[in-house]
Design a protein around this motif. Sequence first.
Motif, mmCIF file in Angstrom:
data_model
loop_
_atom_site.group_PDB
_atom_site.id
_atom_site.type_symbol
_atom_site.label_atom_id
_atom_site.label_comp_id
_atom_site.label_asym_id
_atom_site.label_seq_id
_atom_site.Cartn_x
_atom_site.Cartn_y
_atom_site.Cartn_z
ATOM 1 N N HIS A 47 16.172 10.446 -1.837
ATOM 2 C CA HIS A 47 16.791 11.171 -2.823
ATOM 3 C C HIS A 47 17.159 10.883 -4.337
ATOM 4 C CE1 HIS A 47 16.740 13.968 0.314
ATOM 5 N NE2 HIS A 47 17.958 13.449 1.089
ATOM 6 N N ASN A 48 17.404 9.329 -4.400
ATOM 7 C CA ASN A 48 17.641 8.944 -5.658
ATOM 8 C C ASN A 48 16.570 8.678 -6.523
ATOM 9 O OD1 ASN A 48 20.369 8.663 -5.067
ATOM 10 N ND2 ASN A 48 20.363 6.598 -4.343
ATOM 11 N N GLU A 49 15.390 8.405 -5.738
ATOM 12 C CA GLU A 49 14.152 8.407 -6.393
ATOM 13 C C GLU A 49 13.875 9.672 -6.988
ATOM 14 O OE1 GLU A 49 11.993 4.020 -5.223
ATOM 15 O OE2 GLU A 49 11.253 6.017 -4.318
ATOM 16 N N ASN A 50 13.815 10.649 -6.165
ATOM 17 C CA ASN A 50 13.476 12.190 -6.457
ATOM 18 C C ASN A 50 14.351 12.705 -7.769
ATOM 19 O OD1 ASN A 50 11.724 12.062 -4.393
ATOM 20 N ND2 ASN A 50 12.891 13.427 -3.004
ATOM 21 N N ARG A 51 15.609 12.394 -7.470
ATOM 22 C CA ARG A 51 16.494 13.090 -8.566
ATOM 23 C C ARG A 51 16.344 12.239 -9.792
ATOM 24 N NH1 ARG A 51 23.396 12.073 -7.871
ATOM 25 N NH2 ARG A 51 23.707 13.045 -10.022
ATOM 26 N N PHE A 52 16.439 11.160 -9.803
ATOM 27 C CA PHE A 52 16.278 10.384 -11.061
ATOM 28 C C PHE A 52 15.005 9.842 -11.545
ATOM 29 C CE2 PHE A 52 20.723 9.732 -9.505
ATOM 30 C CZ PHE A 52 21.509 9.955 -10.604
ATOM 31 N N VAL A 53 14.260 9.174 -10.624
ATOM 32 C CA VAL A 53 12.915 8.309 -11.460
ATOM 33 C C VAL A 53 11.736 9.612 -11.303
ATOM 34 C CG1 VAL A 53 11.428 6.572 -10.881
ATOM 35 C CG2 VAL A 53 13.652 6.656 -10.134
ATOM 36 N N HIS A 54 11.655 10.534 -10.389
ATOM 37 C CA HIS A 54 10.660 11.258 -10.537
ATOM 38 C C HIS A 54 11.043 12.420 -11.476
ATOM 39 C CE1 HIS A 54 8.945 10.592 -5.981
ATOM 40 N NE2 HIS A 54 8.785 9.447 -6.790
ATOM 41 N N THR A 55 12.133 12.849 -11.648
ATOM 42 C CA THR A 55 12.582 13.813 -12.677
ATOM 43 C C THR A 55 12.063 13.113 -14.104
ATOM 44 O OG1 THR A 55 14.367 14.838 -11.093
ATOM 45 C CG2 THR A 55 14.577 15.095 -13.857
ATOM 46 N N ILE B 151 9.681 10.817 -14.574
ATOM 47 C CA ILE B 151 8.323 10.843 -14.757
ATOM 48 C C ILE B 151 7.654 12.265 -15.124
ATOM 49 C CG2 ILE B 151 6.233 10.478 -13.613
ATOM 50 C CD1 ILE B 151 7.614 8.223 -12.023
ATOM 51 N N GLU B 152 8.232 13.346 -14.233
ATOM 52 C CA GLU B 152 7.586 14.511 -14.525
ATOM 53 C C GLU B 152 8.109 15.285 -15.972
ATOM 54 O OE1 GLU B 152 5.629 16.364 -12.380
ATOM 55 O OE2 GLU B 152 5.404 14.469 -11.020
ATOM 56 N N ALA B 153 9.196 14.831 -16.641
ATOM 57 C CA ALA B 153 9.356 15.498 -17.794
ATOM 58 C C ALA B 153 8.434 14.823 -18.825
ATOM 59 C CB ALA B 153 11.008 14.639 -18.159
ATOM 60 N N ARG B 154 8.003 13.721 -18.668
ATOM 61 C CA ARG B 154 7.029 13.388 -20.037
ATOM 62 C C ARG B 154 5.650 13.090 -19.239
ATOM 63 N NH1 ARG B 154 10.847 9.179 -23.380
ATOM 64 N NH2 ARG B 154 12.921 10.636 -23.299
ATOM 65 N N GLN B 155 5.395 13.299 -18.079
ATOM 66 C CA GLN B 155 3.851 12.918 -17.652
ATOM 67 C C GLN B 155 3.920 14.237 -16.419
ATOM 68 O OE1 GLN B 155 1.116 10.180 -15.377
ATOM 69 N NE2 GLN B 155 1.355 9.731 -17.603
ATOM 70 N N PRO B 156 3.928 15.497 -16.444
ATOM 71 C CA PRO B 156 3.749 16.403 -15.293
ATOM 72 C C PRO B 156 2.552 16.133 -14.541
ATOM 73 C CG PRO B 156 3.899 17.456 -17.404
ATOM 74 C CD PRO B 156 3.897 16.325 -17.782
ATOM 75 N N GLY B 157 3.145 16.115 -13.156
ATOM 76 C CA GLY B 157 2.303 15.636 -12.079
ATOM 77 C C GLY B 157 2.119 14.201 -11.709
ATOM 78 N N GLY B 158 2.797 13.332 -12.768
ATOM 79 C CA GLY B 158 2.950 11.875 -12.519
ATOM 80 C C GLY B 158 3.243 11.283 -11.364
ATOM 81 N N ALA B 159 4.400 12.085 -10.716
ATOM 82 C CA ALA B 159 5.139 11.460 -9.607
ATOM 83 C C ALA B 159 4.583 12.403 -8.355
ATOM 84 C CB ALA B 159 6.613 11.758 -9.571
ATOM 85 N N GLY B 160 3.561 13.046 -8.247
ATOM 86 C CA GLY B 160 3.084 13.967 -7.290
ATOM 87 C C GLY B 160 2.785 13.276 -6.061
ATOM 88 N N ARG B 161 1.931 12.034 -6.025
ATOM 89 C CA ARG B 161 1.619 11.165 -4.799
ATOM 90 C C ARG B 161 3.078 10.692 -4.243
ATOM 91 N NH1 ARG B 161 -2.295 6.024 -3.536
ATOM 92 N NH2 ARG B 161 -0.993 5.168 -2.016
ATOM 93 N N THR B 162 3.851 10.092 -4.896
ATOM 94 C CA THR B 162 5.063 9.649 -4.315
ATOM 95 C C THR B 162 6.031 10.699 -3.777
ATOM 96 O OG1 THR B 162 5.851 9.057 -6.605
ATOM 97 C CG2 THR B 162 4.953 7.298 -4.927
ATOM 98 N N GLU B 163 6.068 11.855 -4.526
ATOM 99 C CA GLU B 163 7.070 13.014 -4.207
ATOM 100 C C GLU B 163 6.527 13.232 -2.815
ATOM 101 O OE1 GLU B 163 9.030 14.001 -6.772
ATOM 102 O OE2 GLU B 163 10.116 15.385 -5.128
ATOM 103 N N GLN B 164 5.251 13.684 -2.655
ATOM 104 C CA GLN B 164 4.767 13.988 -1.251
ATOM 105 C C GLN B 164 4.982 12.927 -0.096
ATOM 106 O OE1 GLN B 164 3.823 16.934 -0.143
ATOM 107 N NE2 GLN B 164 3.386 16.094 1.925
ATOM 108 N N GLU B 165 4.807 11.849 -0.617
ATOM 109 C CA GLU B 165 5.138 10.648 0.484
ATOM 110 C C GLU B 165 6.615 10.594 0.807
ATOM 111 O OE1 GLU B 165 1.308 7.871 -0.674
ATOM 112 O OE2 GLU B 165 3.511 7.075 -1.176
#
Length: 249
Positions: free
Chosen positions: A74-82, A84-98
């Motif tokens: 949840h922390n990675e989704n909330r802070f890190v993936h957000t 990544i996605e803010a400046r490279q849309p789709g950049g967190a796609g793989r780890t988000e699904q994992e």
Amino acid sequence: MTNVATTATIPPVRPAAHTAPRFDMYVSIHKALRHFMTDTLHRVGRLDVEDAAETGQVLGQLDSLLTLCIDHVHNENRFVHTAIEARQPGGAGRTEQEHVEHLESIEALRAEGRALADAPATERPLLALRLYRHLALFVAENLQHMHFEETHNNAVLWACYSDAELFALHQQIIASLPLDETLLVARWMIPASTPAERAAMVGGMKAGAPAPVFQQVVDAFRPHLDETAWDRLARAVGVAQQPGLVDFR
Ligand SMILES: [Fe+2]
């Protein structure tokens, strides 16, 4: 259990990514998780299911690990993936699904833990072996997942953010953690880190945390450092070296 990636999906280690002098928000928490996961796997593998006290202790450690894994996702989704996605849309796609798959695996492991706890004695050995094997697959998946985050996701973060921005983001994550989670992470993170990493982290906590909180953090990891490691750390950050006593100097 499913969702275990093959080794063919692991990107090659790129030395530059590991030696680049950039702020790495993954390295320490992932060392803590690797330590906690492998220790728990080891304890489940050697569990004497005829010993009720040991079974309760090990299943309790497993539950604690899985709870931390959920919070970490949840922390990675909330802070890190957000970020990544803010400046490279789709950049967190793989780890988000994992992460979705990890949460499913965690629920399955919890169910297996409960089944073991509730089973009649004759069924416990097989249930413990099943839990051990499935926890091993979960750990294997997480080892590959964390490697991808530390290479691919870090490369995106470093391309899109300054170190000052990444440090500020990391501070937001730390500030969001409840004290009990901070203490649990410290218990596994500090022993899993190098002397230089320990000195930097514990020194930072000493400088920034209220004295009673710092004392609790030290109490959480101190029993899990050997004397050599504790002596070196105590000298580096300037605390008294007697076990159980922290003297601010
Ligand atoms: Fe992750």
